[in-house]
Design an enzyme around this catalytic site. Structure first.
Site, PDB file in Angstrom:
ATOM      1  N   TYR A   1     -34.413  20.067  79.566  1.00  0.00           N
ATOM      2  CA  TYR A   1     -35.460  18.990  78.218  1.00  0.00           C
ATOM      3  C   TYR A   1     -35.896  19.168  78.392  1.00  0.00           C
ATOM      4  O   TYR A   1     -36.662  18.747  77.551  1.00  0.00           O
ATOM      5  CB  TYR A   1     -34.502  17.848  78.499  1.00  0.00           C
ATOM      6  CG  TYR A   1     -34.563  16.757  77.687  1.00  0.00           C
ATOM      7  CD1 TYR A   1     -34.415  16.683  76.338  1.00  0.00           C
ATOM      8  CD2 TYR A   1     -36.101  15.561  77.995  1.00  0.00           C
ATOM      9  CE1 TYR A   1     -34.984  16.182  75.557  1.00  0.00           C
ATOM     10  CE2 TYR A   1     -36.204  14.384  77.243  1.00  0.00           C
ATOM     11  CZ  TYR A   1     -35.270  14.637  75.693  1.00  0.00           C
ATOM     12  OH  TYR A   1     -36.394  13.996  75.051  1.00  0.00           O
TER      13      TYR A   1
ATOM     14  N   VAL B   1     -28.703  21.513  62.423  1.00  0.00           N
ATOM     15  CA  VAL B   1     -29.772  22.132  62.838  1.00  0.00           C
ATOM     16  C   VAL B   1     -29.799  23.532  62.808  1.00  0.00           C
ATOM     17  O   VAL B   1     -30.863  24.633  62.952  1.00  0.00           O
ATOM     18  CB  VAL B   1     -31.207  20.860  62.988  1.00  0.00           C
ATOM     19  CG1 VAL B   1     -31.543  19.549  61.448  1.00  0.00           C
ATOM     20  CG2 VAL B   1     -31.363  21.193  64.095  1.00  0.00           C
TER      21      VAL B   1
END
Length: 191
Positions: free
Chosen positions: A153, A61
């Site tokens: 993150y 992706v």
């Protein structure tokens, strides 16, 4: 005709569990992942355990060209996606910002943000044309709060939170639902 669900990152963790659940509910499934062998194993499991019709697509992706080539050219029988689960994501590294690994940062940004954008941009026009669909973005509690050494993150999952809210506004005129699930600690191999 059974509804079609597309799940990214379907070879493990939340993506695999979501694929099993949707198969048990009678969906036809498009499952994606980077690991061809695991993707084929998951497809076989879904076919054998749930008698599901499954289209496995192996691509990354993070690579817009791959997303567009695979999802932008689906066989006609697979184009009417009712549910998109943007699940592909990862956490890499646990360093403070001043010593973080830039390659880890780029992997997380490219997967967790850009991958979600590329897939949504490719699939949502069909939903808009049909005025029907449900987009589910897998966020994280890390998109609501931060933790030590989770800087990038957490930033990517905060972006998923903002994107989900903005997508909800963008998709509302077309009757498309946008949902975000924000799990806490989950036993997966992803981090």
């Amino acid at each position: 005709m059974k509804p079609i669900a597309l799940i990214t990152g379907a070879t493990s963790g939340i993506g695999a569990a979501t694929s099993r659940r949707l198969a048990s509910l009678g969906y036809n499934l498009i499952i994606t992942g980077r690991r061809a062998e695991r993707l084929q194993q998951m497809a076989e499991e879904l076919r054998n355990e749930y008698a599901a019709t499954v289209l496995p697509l192996c691509f990354d992706v993070r690579k817009r060209e791959e997303v567009e080539a695979h999802l932008g050219n689906l066989p006609e029988d697979w184009q009417q996606i009712a549910v998109l689960v943007n699940n592909a994501g990862l956490a890499a590294g646990l360093d403070p910002i001043q010593s973080g690994d830039i390659e880890d940062w780029e992997r997380m940004i490219d997967t967790n943000i850009k991958g979600l954008l590329y897939v949504t941009r490719t699939i949502s026009p069909g939903m808009i044309a049909r005025k029907n669909g449900h987009i589910i973005n897998i966020g994280s509690i890390a998109g609501k709060e931060v933790y030590p050494n989770g800087n990038v993150y957490c930033a990517t999952k905060h972006a998923v939170d903002a994107l989900s809210k903005a997508m909800r506004i963008d998709m509302l005129p077309y009757g498309i639902k946008v949902t975000q699930a924000c799990p806490g600690a989950v036993e997966t191999e992803f981090s």
